[in-house]
Design a protein around this motif. Structure first.
Motif, PDB file in Angstrom:
ATOM      1  N   LEU A   2       0.827  -1.209   0.000  1.00 23.48           N
ATOM      2  CA  LEU A   2       0.000   0.000   0.000  1.00 23.48           C
ATOM      3  C   LEU A   2       0.865   1.264   0.000  1.00 23.48           C
ATOM      4  O   LEU A   2       0.512   2.264  -0.637  1.00 23.48           O
ATOM      5  N   PRO A  27      -5.395   4.500   2.098  1.00 23.52           N
ATOM      6  CA  PRO A  27      -4.443   3.387   2.047  1.00 23.52           C
ATOM      7  C   PRO A  27      -3.250   3.578   2.980  1.00 23.52           C
ATOM      8  O   PRO A  27      -2.712   2.607   3.518  1.00 23.52           O
ATOM      9  N   GLY A  31      -2.378   0.697   5.533  1.00 22.45           N
ATOM     10  CA  GLY A  31      -1.050   0.089   5.530  1.00 22.45           C
ATOM     11  C   GLY A  31      -0.322   0.310   6.841  1.00 22.45           C
ATOM     12  O   GLY A  31       0.334  -0.597   7.360  1.00 22.45           O
TER      13      GLY A  31
END
Length: 255
Positions: A2, A27, A31
């Motif tokens: 990510l 994201p 992540g």
């Protein structure tokens, strides 16, 4: 992965501000959350290395008795490195959550910029600890753990430098950070290969990797019913008599 996606979108993406917000900040937090969870589980593994407490369902969640770690030949660098990873990941998560809102210049520096710098520096310090515990400076690069430690250290260094505007201004920070993310990805793949080889200590707890060389036996405690893993040398022949010479119980005979 990510984090690499974020670097790609930030560099080559041509989106509206709202779309770019969704494609990068969300994201980034996802992540970072997985990154924090993985680091905590490794730290949890270290502070719960005492199998006696685990068999008694007594777990440590934040701290442990350092004398116990020393008794299991856990080096100081292993504990310091795991602790630095843990604190650094918390700083990174603070920055990622704060980045969802607009702040003034002073608050932006305190809640977003400085946590990245401090977190990156702690990652680099943890990487140095991995180099020390794995004797990278005195051994040939012939093992997965050697390369995993080197890539983790490089990843920490780049995360730190990419967060320092005076060192990596503009787009160069994205490039440097992306190279560090690739290094962490390679180190993670090497760690998975180590797990397949029963090297469960990874690059931070080599004492667990050495434990694979000692034959172990799984037995059931007759009092608690819990399964225990102990060195085979501690097992008496009488304790495995049923396994060596299995016998049917009356219930088995009736069945």
């Amino acid at each position: 992965l990510l984090f690499l996606w974020i670097a790609y979108v930030s560099t080559f993406g041509n989106f509206s501000d709202k779309m770019l917000y969704e494609l990068t900040k969300v994201p980034n937090l996802v992540g970072g959350t997985f990154f924090l969870a993985g680091i905590y589980l490794a730290y949890f593994e270290l502070i719960n290395i005492d199998s006696a407490n685990i068999n008694a369902s007594k777990f440590n969640f934040v701290w442990c008795d350092l004398k116990v770690l020393k008794g299991f030949e856990i080096e100081t660098a292993s504990f310091l490195g795991s602790l630095q990873y843990m604190i650094g990941a918390l700083f990174y998560t603070l920055s990622q959550i704060s980045d969802f809102w607009d702040w003034g210049t002073a608050w932006h520096a305190c809640l977003i910029e400085w946590p990245l710098i401090v977190g990156g520096f702690l990652f680099f310090g943890a990487g140095i600890c991995e180099l020390v515990v794995n004797r990278v400076f005195t051994r040939w690069p012939t093992a997965y753990v050697w390369w995993a430690a080197v890539f983790n250290c490089y990843g920490g260094l780049t995360f730190w430098l990419s967060a320092c505007p005076s060192v990596c201004p503009g787009d160069s920070a994205t490039v440097v950070g992306a190279s560090g993310t690739v290094a962490y990805l390679v180190a993670a793949i090497l760690t998975l290969l180590m797990w397949r080889g029963e090297q469960f200590g990874g690059a931070m707890i080599p004492a667990l990797n050495r434990a694979v060389e000692v034959p172990v036996t799984v037995r059931r405690d007759p009092k608690t019913g819990l399964m225990q893993i102990i060195p085979s040398s501690m097992v008496k022949k009488s304790e495995v008599e049923d396994a060596l010479n299995p016998r049917l119980s009356w219930r088995g005979v009736v069945f």
